[in-house]
Design a protein around this motif. Structure first.
Motif, PDB file in Angstrom:
ATOM      1  N   THR A  54      -1.909 -41.030   7.812  1.00 16.37           N
ATOM      2  CA  THR A  54      -0.582 -40.600   7.381  1.00 16.37           C
ATOM      3  C   THR A  54      -0.048 -39.606   8.407  1.00 16.37           C
ATOM      4  O   THR A  54      -0.787 -39.161   9.302  1.00 16.37           O
ATOM      5  CB  THR A  54      -0.638 -39.905   6.006  1.00 16.37           C
ATOM      6  OG1 THR A  54      -1.383 -38.684   6.150  1.00 16.37           O
ATOM      7  CG2 THR A  54      -1.264 -40.801   4.948  1.00 16.37           C
ATOM      8  N   LYS A  55       1.194 -39.211   8.269  1.00 13.01           N
ATOM      9  CA  LYS A  55       1.771 -38.211   9.176  1.00 13.01           C
ATOM     10  C   LYS A  55       0.970 -36.913   9.093  1.00 13.01           C
ATOM     11  O   LYS A  55       0.694 -36.277  10.103  1.00 13.01           O
ATOM     12  CB  LYS A  55       3.240 -37.951   8.847  1.00 13.01           C
ATOM     13  CG  LYS A  55       3.875 -36.931   9.783  1.00 13.01           C
ATOM     14  CD  LYS A  55       5.307 -36.663   9.428  1.00 13.01           C
ATOM     15  CE  LYS A  55       5.961 -35.669  10.367  1.00 13.01           C
ATOM     16  NZ  LYS A  55       5.160 -34.519  10.762  1.00 13.01           N
ATOM     17  N   GLN A  56       0.561 -36.535   7.893  1.00 12.43           N
ATOM     18  CA  GLN A  56      -0.224 -35.310   7.734  1.00 12.43           C
ATOM     19  C   GLN A  56      -1.566 -35.424   8.455  1.00 12.43           C
ATOM     20  O   GLN A  56      -2.009 -34.476   9.097  1.00 12.43           O
ATOM     21  CB  GLN A  56      -0.435 -34.996   6.262  1.00 12.43           C
ATOM     22  CG  GLN A  56      -1.181 -33.684   6.048  1.00 12.43           C
ATOM     23  CD  GLN A  56      -1.356 -33.337   4.576  1.00 12.43           C
ATOM     24  OE1 GLN A  56      -0.950 -34.070   3.696  1.00 12.43           O
ATOM     25  NE2 GLN A  56      -1.968 -32.210   4.326  1.00 12.43           N
ATOM     26  N   ASP A  57      -2.215 -36.576   8.367  1.00 15.77           N
ATOM     27  CA  ASP A  57      -3.470 -36.796   9.097  1.00 15.77           C
ATOM     28  C   ASP A  57      -3.263 -36.611  10.595  1.00 15.77           C
ATOM     29  O   ASP A  57      -4.055 -35.945  11.273  1.00 15.77           O
ATOM     30  CB  ASP A  57      -4.005 -38.213   8.857  1.00 15.77           C
ATOM     31  CG  ASP A  57      -4.395 -38.485   7.424  1.00 15.77           C
ATOM     32  OD1 ASP A  57      -4.825 -37.557   6.725  1.00 15.77           O
ATOM     33  OD2 ASP A  57      -4.267 -39.662   7.014  1.00 15.77           O
ATOM     34  N   VAL A  58      -2.208 -37.209  11.129  1.00 16.90           N
ATOM     35  CA  VAL A  58      -1.911 -37.116  12.555  1.00 16.90           C
ATOM     36  C   VAL A  58      -1.645 -35.666  12.942  1.00 16.90           C
ATOM     37  O   VAL A  58      -2.121 -35.187  13.975  1.00 16.90           O
ATOM     38  CB  VAL A  58      -0.716 -38.022  12.927  1.00 16.90           C
ATOM     39  CG1 VAL A  58      -0.270 -37.776  14.357  1.00 16.90           C
ATOM     40  CG2 VAL A  58      -1.081 -39.482  12.713  1.00 16.90           C
TER      41      VAL A  58
END
Length: 113
Positions: free
Chosen positions: A23-27
């Motif tokens: 997800t964007k948060q993971d990235v």
């Protein structure tokens, strides 16, 4: 899957590749950790960092490459076989390398021969 922004897979050397979705948060977390790691090693905007990992398929290679490019400000050069990596490091005046210790030792041995 609607929250997924990147998908990577392992090389599959031990069988079926492992696919991981981010997800964007993971990235953002990956990038933040890599930026902090590079800063702790002394990398700055003047650093030319060699990342000898296939960035298109490897999550680790991608994170190593994206962090310096997009957040730390230093350039990043990746990919290629061992002899090509050594040539690129010489041609571009690489001042830092981000890889496994065993591959780094292999690069040193190959460059010396």
């Amino acid at each position: 899957m609607r929250d997924v922004v990147r998908v990577h897979a392992s090389s599959g050397t031990t069988g079926k590749p492992i696919v991981v979705a981010y997800t964007k948060q993971d990235v953002d977390v990956w990038t933040s950790v890599m930026v902090r790691s590079l800063a702790a090693c002394g990398c700055t905007k003047a650093t030319s960092c060699k990342t000898p990992t296939a960035t298109d398929s490897s999550p680790v290679g991608w994170a190593r490459t994206m962090a310096p490019r997009h957040r730390r400000g230093c350039d990043s050069i990746s990919g290629g076989n061992t002899d090509r990596q050594i040539m690129v490091m010489k041609d571009f005046g690489v001042t830092a390398i981000c890889c496994t210790p065993t591959y780094f030792l292999h690069l040193i041995d190959r460059a010396a021969s």
